[in-house]
Write an enzyme that holds these catalytic residues in place. Structure first.
Site, short mmCIF file in Angstrom:
data_model
loop_
_atom_site.label_atom_id
_atom_site.label_comp_id
_atom_site.label_asym_id
_atom_site.label_seq_id
_atom_site.Cartn_x
_atom_site.Cartn_y
_atom_site.Cartn_z
N HIS A 192 -13.32 1.49 -93.76
CA HIS A 192 -13.65 2.03 -92.14
C HIS A 192 -13.14 1.17 -91.12
O HIS A 192 -12.83 -0.31 -91.54
CB HIS A 192 -15.04 1.90 -92.18
CG HIS A 192 -15.89 0.81 -92.31
ND1 HIS A 192 -16.02 0.00 -93.59
CD2 HIS A 192 -16.46 -0.02 -91.38
CE1 HIS A 192 -16.49 -1.00 -93.25
NE2 HIS A 192 -16.69 -1.37 -91.83
N ASP B 19 -14.67 -0.80 -87.95
CA ASP B 19 -16.06 -0.85 -87.37
C ASP B 19 -16.60 -0.21 -85.99
O ASP B 19 -15.65 -0.05 -85.43
CB ASP B 19 -16.58 -2.40 -87.03
CG ASP B 19 -16.66 -3.49 -88.20
OD1 ASP B 19 -17.09 -2.57 -89.40
OD2 ASP B 19 -16.21 -4.51 -88.31
N HIS C 89 -11.23 -2.06 -93.36
CA HIS C 89 -11.57 -2.95 -94.13
C HIS C 89 -12.67 -2.43 -95.01
O HIS C 89 -13.26 -1.27 -94.69
CB HIS C 89 -12.01 -4.23 -93.73
CG HIS C 89 -12.99 -4.07 -92.53
ND1 HIS C 89 -13.16 -3.52 -91.55
CD2 HIS C 89 -14.58 -4.31 -92.80
CE1 HIS C 89 -14.35 -3.45 -90.88
NE2 HIS C 89 -15.16 -3.84 -91.62
N ARG D 255 -22.15 -11.21 -88.54
CA ARG D 255 -21.21 -10.41 -87.83
C ARG D 255 -21.48 -10.16 -86.39
O ARG D 255 -22.49 -9.92 -86.06
CB ARG D 255 -20.88 -8.96 -88.34
CG ARG D 255 -19.57 -8.64 -88.18
CD ARG D 255 -19.36 -7.30 -88.89
NE ARG D 255 -20.14 -6.09 -87.97
CZ ARG D 255 -20.05 -4.88 -88.42
NH1 ARG D 255 -19.81 -4.33 -89.62
NH2 ARG D 255 -20.83 -3.82 -87.33
C1 SIN Z 1 -18.23 -5.05 -92.53
O1 SIN Z 1 -18.31 -5.57 -91.53
O2 SIN Z 1 -18.02 -3.83 -92.82
C2 SIN Z 1 -18.76 -5.53 -93.92
C3 SIN Z 1 -17.75 -6.47 -94.42
C4 SIN Z 1 -18.17 -7.43 -95.65
O3 SIN Z 1 -19.46 -7.52 -95.77
O4 SIN Z 1 -17.47 -8.01 -96.46
#
Ligand code: SIN
Length: 279
Positions: free
Chosen positions: A102, A104, A254, A270
């Protein structure tokens, strides 16, 4: 600061940067340009407080808060916690977030420009994050496919994503659903700063293609999703505590990968930077 490419198609490692200290404007301009061109920036060995993480993130633009308010860091609503840790019977963060390809917040009318993920605790094995260059994926499409998909729009649906990713959880409340209605975005988006084109798809979050409700829409979507994450375009990041990774959601997808979540703890913070409407 020294900038070193991670792969030819994506990623720059930035050496000799201590992000606790303010980054000079000209250095910051270099970082912004590197992010625009290379889509992912890696800083190792950082020791950031929550306030420092938020302050550096704000240099990229206003920050967004996540709809799952129960996973926001107390005192720092800009920080969305990703974790398997349960403290006093309460998860401190969202577990299994993003275990599918996806970009974000693509389900928003104005998805985020970028994300800054800071590793606090990482398992010694597993839990890598994969990044795919959507610039490279678009460039590698044949001319007919490029022409065909240019006018098409994908339906991005947080309800669809949540239902697939978290089928074992309490369904979204009506307030949460109302906050994230389905939205369409072009399958091919133009990077607002570089002008380059990239593929804009997603594994569970894109539920279909507007105007192609029959099986042909699903077949095309599956084909594009598979192409987008071909190993030619993918970098695997193996985390160490103290890593700060920034990615441009306008030119990448990612996904997180599984780990032994009984044996190991993972705590990641994040932040997400506001973006604009894809075109
Ligand atoms: C994400 O931000 O989609 C998760 C990435 C992660 O936890 O490695």
């Amino acid at each position: 600061m020294k900038l070193q490419p991670i792969t030819p198609f994506l990623g720059i490692e930035v050496h000799d940067a201590d992000l606790r200290k303010p980054v000079a404007d000209d250095d910051f301009a270099t970082l912004r340009e590197a992010l625009n061109q290379h889509s992912v920036l890696l800083f190792r060995d950082q020791t950031l407080s929550e306030a420092e993480h938020v302050a550096f993130s704000r240099r990229f633009g206003p920050l967004l808060t996540h709809v799952l308010a129960q996973f926001l860091k107390p005192g720092f609503p800009e920080i969305y916690v990703l974790s398997n840790v349960v403290d006093g019977g309460k998860p401190i963060g969202n577990h299994k977030e993003g275990w599918n390809w996806h970009s974000d917040l693509s389900y928003k009318a104005e998805p985020c420009l970028g994300s800054l993920l800071y590793a606090i605790e990482t398992p010694p094995e597993g839990a890598d994050t994969l990044f795919a260059s959507m610039y490279a994926a678009f460039d590698a499409l044949d001319d007919d496919t490029r022409d065909f998909i240019r006018p098409l729009r994908g339906v991005h649906s947080y309800s669809s994503y949540y239902g697939k990713a978290f089928a074992d959880r309490t369904p979204l409340s009506s307030e949460q659903k109302a906050a994230v209605p389905d939205i369409t975005h072009p399958l091919v988006r133009t990077h607002p700063e570089t002008g380059r084109l990239s593929l804009y798809v997603g594994e569970d979050v894109v539920s279909g293609i507007e105007g192609m409700e029959g099986p042909e829409g699903q077949v095309l979507l599956a084909r594009l999703n598979a192409h987008a994450v071909d190993s030619r375009f993918v970098y695997r990041h193996v985390w160490q505590p103290g890593d700060l990774l920034i990615w441009d959601n306008r030119s990448t997808m990612h996904r997180a990968t599984p780990y032994d979540d009984v044996k190991y703890r993972r705590v990641m913070h994040r932040t997400t930077v506001a973006g604009d409407r894809p075109f």
